[in-house]
Design an enzyme around this catalytic site. Structure first.
Site: not given
Length: 687
Positions: A477-478, A481, A484
């Site tokens: 998940h991280e 980020h 992104h």
């Protein structure tokens, strides 16, 4: 403090690759002088913009504003990550001083009427799409900040912003203290039956690190649910651990160790801070013309309105509570007694084992951090986007645990730097997050430098770091980020990377979770840390088959936090809530969430996201973003899955665009249509 600023590493761009901050050169005494210089420099730059005799243009006004504040950006990006990741007493002292000064500085900039008037006179014609969007967003930022208020109202607004900054810092610091103080100290190993030998060794090491002469220490993660509750066979130990978690922010001291008395004091103070902040935010919202802080916060998001958020959450809540009730009955039958909150995870895992053949605790030897990271997280990114990673042990981080990788595009060209800080420590706030040290933009010529922070218990020296399945999810998940940020390809810093609406920013990170159980990825990283053997045959299929089990609980505890957040921020202006715990109970009851065995993911006393983490009235964002996430997963599966073509399409149409286009348009460009809610409802077992 440093008297001679000439040696201050923040006052010029770093000479290290991609302008990585020179952590080896940064000293504690550099921060305050750099902030002071940064404030002064930006105000001088803005004064030059407003004093320019030439007519306002995009170049001499908007681009000049984009270039301003470089020193302030450098020091702030480093300092606030360090304050979260290694908040020593000295750092906390600086944070307490800097927070209100930064709030005052931002007010000075955004309430500058002359600067605003100059932005209003910049011609709109002849601008490319991103430039026109940037000009429009700047104008909105001034009005949202209150530039149009009367002088007296602006004065009160400045007071409110300063107070909120101070209280937010205090809240964050006290939550960290209360969590450390509430860690459960156990002397008798028999009370920890169910923990693996590796987990016991980690708990013993944690006890020594906390200066306990003997015994074991179960440290707390930030959310309510504690991982050890899944395996501890001793019901009394489970009860004490659960109460240590849920009472850490309300003055409770159930089962806490030597810090119980201190934790109680910190907890009681935290509740008062939360109530005070909610009241101040309500007053601020009213000053700015909104009916509530929730309405003010949601206005610039992708959700069209507060009413639309409630319209989404309300039916989901009713369905989730029904599902959680059915799960509770099944758990009680398995346990032979009524289920309390501290029983839920233990018996839920028992059902997962008995009915689905999945024992998550037993899988931990296959989830070793190094392999999950290199052979899972990085491998998936290479397969999908073609990017590669080279560890740079020559580049120092802000703490010895921090590791740095240089990231390259498929053609070998440089993309940026990724830093990983995976282990918990007493000076790190709870949870997991991504920050940017350097943001990409064509205007500055900068490439991205980003960091992921997690809170994984550190094993004794020389022992492997074995992850829970939830920690594997957090790693992926991280890193979503991080991608992104790294893939940002925009013209202007304001639009870079994750500088997008809060209810959109979780979407790319949630999408990256899909690769955890993807066959090629799982086979590459899930190897037994000693034997090298792959997962037993059929494990992935059993995990997938078990994915709906527990969704009633997961959705209900999430919604408890999301609706509690909205309740705090829908308050009308007035005195602070006198009894925050009574308010919390009433808010959950009003939302139809009266399930004692399913407490919210965060209670008021440790809800760092909304009182100190920038998510005020925004915790709904996770499920709002999950609509896009679930639909995107369906798109990938329908279009061939893990392929370079799919990765390039996702990168080019969405991940690289930051806020340079409307997020809804970016999704439409990616999927070729608007989002469909059906995949989310199916994933959550709500249909």
């Amino acid at each position: 403090m440093t008297d001679d600023n000439s040696s201050n590493p923040f006052l010029a761009p770093s000479a290290l690759p991609h302008q990585l901050p020179d952590f080896a050169a940064i000293r504690i005494g550099d921060y305050l002088p750099a902030f002071a210089e940064g404030f002064a420099q930006q105000l001088a730059e803005i004064a030059a913009i407003t004093a320019d005799p030439a007519p306002a243009s995009f170049a001499n006004t908007v681009l000049a504003m984009e270039r301003s504040g470089a020193t302030l950006t450098r020091v702030a990006n480093v300092f606030f990550n360090v304050a979260s990741a290694d908040g020593t007493p000295a750092i906390q002292e600086i944070e307490t001083e800097v927070g209100p000064r930064l709030a005052a500085h931002e007010d000075t900039v955004l309430l500058n009427a002359a600067l605003y008037e100059r932005f209003l006179t910049v011609p709109d014609d002849g601008l490319d799409a991103e430039s026109a969007r940037l000009l429009a967003e700047y104008r909105k930022s001034f009005t949202r900040a209150g530039v149009g208020l009367a002088a007296a109202d602006q004065g009160r607004l400045r007071e409110l912003n300063g107070q909120l900054s101070t209280l937010g810092t205090q809240f964050s610091q006290l939550v960290m203290q209360a969590g450390n103080d509430a860690a459960l100290h156990i002397l008798d190993a028999s009370e920890l039956d169910g923990l693996s030998a590796d987990d016991l060794a980690t708990a013993a090491a944690a006890a020594r690190a906390a200066r306990h002469a003997d015994g074991y220490l179960l440290t707390l993660i930030l959310p309510t649910a504690q991982p050890a509750l899944e395996v501890l066979t001793n019901r009394e130990t489970r009860r004490r651990l659960h109460l240590a978690s849920v009472e850490r922010g309300d003055g409770g001291s159930a089962g806490a160790g030597a810090g119980a008395e201190a934790g109680a004091g910190a907890g009681a103070e935290v509740l008062g801070l939360a109530a005070a902040m909610a009241a101040l935010r309500a007053e601020k919202a009213a000053l700015l013309g909104f009916t509530s802080e929730a309405e003010r916060q949601i206005e610039p998001q992708t959700a069209p309105s507060l009413m639309a958020v409630h319209a989404m959450l309300s039916p989901i809540t009713a369905a989730a509570v029904r599902n959680a009730g059915a799960e509770a009955q099944k758990l009680a039958a398995a346990a032979g007694h009524d289920i309390e909150a501290w029983d839920w995870a233990f018996y839920s895992e028992q059902i997962r084992r008995d009915e689905y053949g999945v024992d998550l605790a037993a899988l931990r030897p296959w989830f070793e951090l190094e392999s999950v990271l290199l052979n899972g997280v990085f491998f998936a990114a290479t397969q999908l986007y073609g990017i590669t990673f080279a560890e740079r042990s020559d580049l120092a981080g802000y703490h010895p645990d921090v590791r740095t990788w240089e990231v390259f595009n498929a053609d070998g060209s440089p993309l940026g730097l990724f830093l990983g800080d995976y282990y918990t420590r007493d000076t790190k706030r709870g949870g997991a997050w991504m920050n940017s040290f350097v943001e990409q933009s064509a205007l500055t010529g900068n490439r991205a430098v980003v960091v992921n922070n997690l809170n994984i218990p550190k094993p004794p020296a020389g022992e492997p770091t074995l992850l829970t399945f939830d920690e594997v999810v957090t790693c992926f998940h991280e890193f979503g980020h991080a991608l992104h940020g790294l893939f940002s390809d925009v013209g202007h810093p304001t639009f870079s990377g994750t500088n997008v609406p809060r209810d959109f920013v979780e979407y790319p990170s949630q999408v990256n979770e899909m690769w955890i159980l993807w066959p090629e990825v799982l086979a590459n990283y899930a190897r037994h840390h000693r034997s090298g053997e792959p997962l037993p045959d059929g494990t992935a299929e059993r995990l997938a088959a078990a994915s709906l089990w527990g969704q009633g609980f997961a959705t209900t505890e999430y919604l408890g936090a999301a609706l509690l957040d909205l309740a705090w921020h829908e308050l009308a202006p007035g005195p602070a809530v006198a009894d925050p715990l009574a308010f919390e109970a009433a808010a959950l009851a009003a939302a139809g969430l009266v399930l004692p065995a399913v407490p919210p993911r965060y209670r008021t006393g440790y809800f760092n996201h909304i009182f100190a983490g920038g998510y005020a009235a925004g915790y709904y964002s996770y499920i709002w973003s999950e609509v896009l996430d679930a639909d995107t997963v369906a798109w990938f599966k329908a279009n061939g899955g893990l392929s370079r073509a799919n990765g390039e399409h996702f990168r080019n149409t969405l991940l690289s665009r930051g806020f340079s286009v409307n997020p809804r348009q970016a999704f439409h460009d990616f999927a070729g249509r608007d989002a469909d809610t059906a995949p989310l409802l199916a994933r959550r077992g709500l249909v």
